[in-house]
Write a protein that holds these residues in place. Sequence first.
Motif, PDB file in Angstrom:
ATOM      1  N   PRO A 119       6.251  -0.071  -7.201  1.00 38.88           N
ATOM      2  CA  PRO A 119       5.655  -0.669  -6.129  1.00 38.88           C
ATOM      3  C   PRO A 119       6.994  -0.300  -4.850  1.00 38.88           C
ATOM      4  N   HIS A 120       6.573  -0.161  -3.603  1.00 39.08           N
ATOM      5  CA  HIS A 120       7.401  -0.135  -2.689  1.00 39.08           C
ATOM      6  C   HIS A 120       7.638  -1.467  -2.071  1.00 39.08           C
ATOM      7  N   ILE A 121       8.351  -2.065  -2.926  1.00 38.93           N
ATOM      8  CA  ILE A 121       8.609  -3.721  -2.583  1.00 38.93           C
ATOM      9  C   ILE A 121      10.263  -3.923  -2.899  1.00 38.93           C
ATOM     10  N   VAL A 122      10.880  -4.550  -1.994  1.00 39.73           N
ATOM     11  CA  VAL A 122      12.218  -4.955  -2.112  1.00 39.73           C
ATOM     12  C   VAL A 122      12.238  -6.108  -3.119  1.00 39.73           C
ATOM     13  N   TRP A 123      12.789  -5.897  -4.244  1.00 36.68           N
ATOM     14  CA  TRP A 123      13.228  -7.145  -5.043  1.00 36.68           C
ATOM     15  C   TRP A 123      14.188  -7.846  -4.955  1.00 36.68           C
ATOM     16  N   PHE A 124      14.087  -8.990  -5.440  1.00 38.85           N
ATOM     17  CA  PHE A 124      15.660  -9.791  -5.507  1.00 38.85           C
ATOM     18  C   PHE A 124      16.855  -8.971  -6.125  1.00 38.85           C
TER      19      PHE A 124
ATOM     20  N   ASN B 295      13.869   6.889  -1.532  1.00 39.51           N
ATOM     21  CA  ASN B 295      13.469   7.418  -0.303  1.00 39.51           C
ATOM     22  C   ASN B 295      12.212   8.224  -0.450  1.00 39.51           C
ATOM     23  N   ASP B 296      11.743   8.241  -1.696  1.00 41.74           N
ATOM     24  CA  ASP B 296      10.552   9.288  -1.767  1.00 41.74           C
ATOM     25  C   ASP B 296       9.458   8.146  -1.981  1.00 41.74           C
TER      26      ASP B 296
ATOM     27  N   ARG C 219       0.863  -1.360   0.100  1.00 38.93           N
ATOM     28  CA  ARG C 219       0.064  -0.044  -0.029  1.00 38.93           C
ATOM     29  C   ARG C 219       0.878   1.431   0.018  1.00 38.93           C
ATOM     30  N   LYS C 220       2.075   0.904  -0.574  1.00 42.18           N
ATOM     31  CA  LYS C 220       2.818   2.348  -0.699  1.00 42.18           C
ATOM     32  C   LYS C 220       3.602   2.305  -2.090  1.00 42.18           C
ATOM     33  N   ALA C 221       4.047   3.301  -2.808  1.00 45.87           N
ATOM     34  CA  ALA C 221       4.731   3.524  -4.008  1.00 45.87           C
ATOM     35  C   ALA C 221       5.836   4.230  -3.673  1.00 45.87           C
ATOM     36  N   LYS C 222       6.790   4.184  -4.555  1.00 48.57           N
ATOM     37  CA  LYS C 222       8.040   5.091  -4.625  1.00 48.57           C
ATOM     38  C   LYS C 222       8.618   5.374  -5.804  1.00 48.57           C
ATOM     39  N   SER C 223       9.496   6.431  -6.066  1.00 49.30           N
ATOM     40  CA  SER C 223       9.996   6.859  -7.093  1.00 49.30           C
ATOM     41  C   SER C 223      11.029   5.866  -7.691  1.00 49.30           C
TER      42      SER C 223
END
Length: 224
Positions: free
Chosen positions: A140-145, A117-118, A108-112
């Motif tokens: 998406p504010h997801i940490v990918w592999f 950090n945006d 439920r977050k997005a990032k640049s």
Amino acid sequence: MKHLVVLTGAGVSAESGINTFRDANGLWEGHDVMEVATPEGFAANPELVLNFYNQRRKQLFEVEPNQAHFDLAELEKDFKVSIITQNVDDLHERAGSSNVIHLHGELRKAKSCFDENDIMTWEKDILLGDLCKKGHQLRPHIVWFGEAVPMMDKAIDICETADILMIIGTSMQVYPAAGLKDYIPENTPVYFIDPKPHVKNHKNLIVIPEKATIGVKKIIKILT
């Protein structure tokens, strides 16, 4: 008040109807994880990746926290509780937990794409052409592999002050998250809840081979 640190994985959310991250074939909802969970996959087909996470985000509005989530929130009455989760859903927060660290990001977050950090709250679809204030595509504010885990240092600091460690619904096979258990103080009791636990013998380890809703209740009886 003792500090209870809880490490959670997909098994906690499974009973709410959220599928585990990937099956034995390395697929996630029918997709190769390399297509939908890597920077390279996003670069190759951003529309596919955005749509994949849009569907995961929509699913969040169709599910509710289960009893394990609520029971963990209730433990805040008796302990200082820190939850470190590998899950990208918000079910811990919706159940009432007040101190949750998301190692792998939040749906439920997005990032640049330009500035990691945006980060902003985002509850609708992310589409091609949705831009940050500086004009760069949102993702998406997801940490990918292959990406760094920004919250890892904070999670380590939390584990270093644990009086009790509870591990729920995670194989503890995926690093760096799996290494967190190595940072707890010596002689800290460890409770491991998983229907099919894969753990090595540990002098302070208590294994409860149950699904999350049953296992958490059993540990609560032990701790309180």
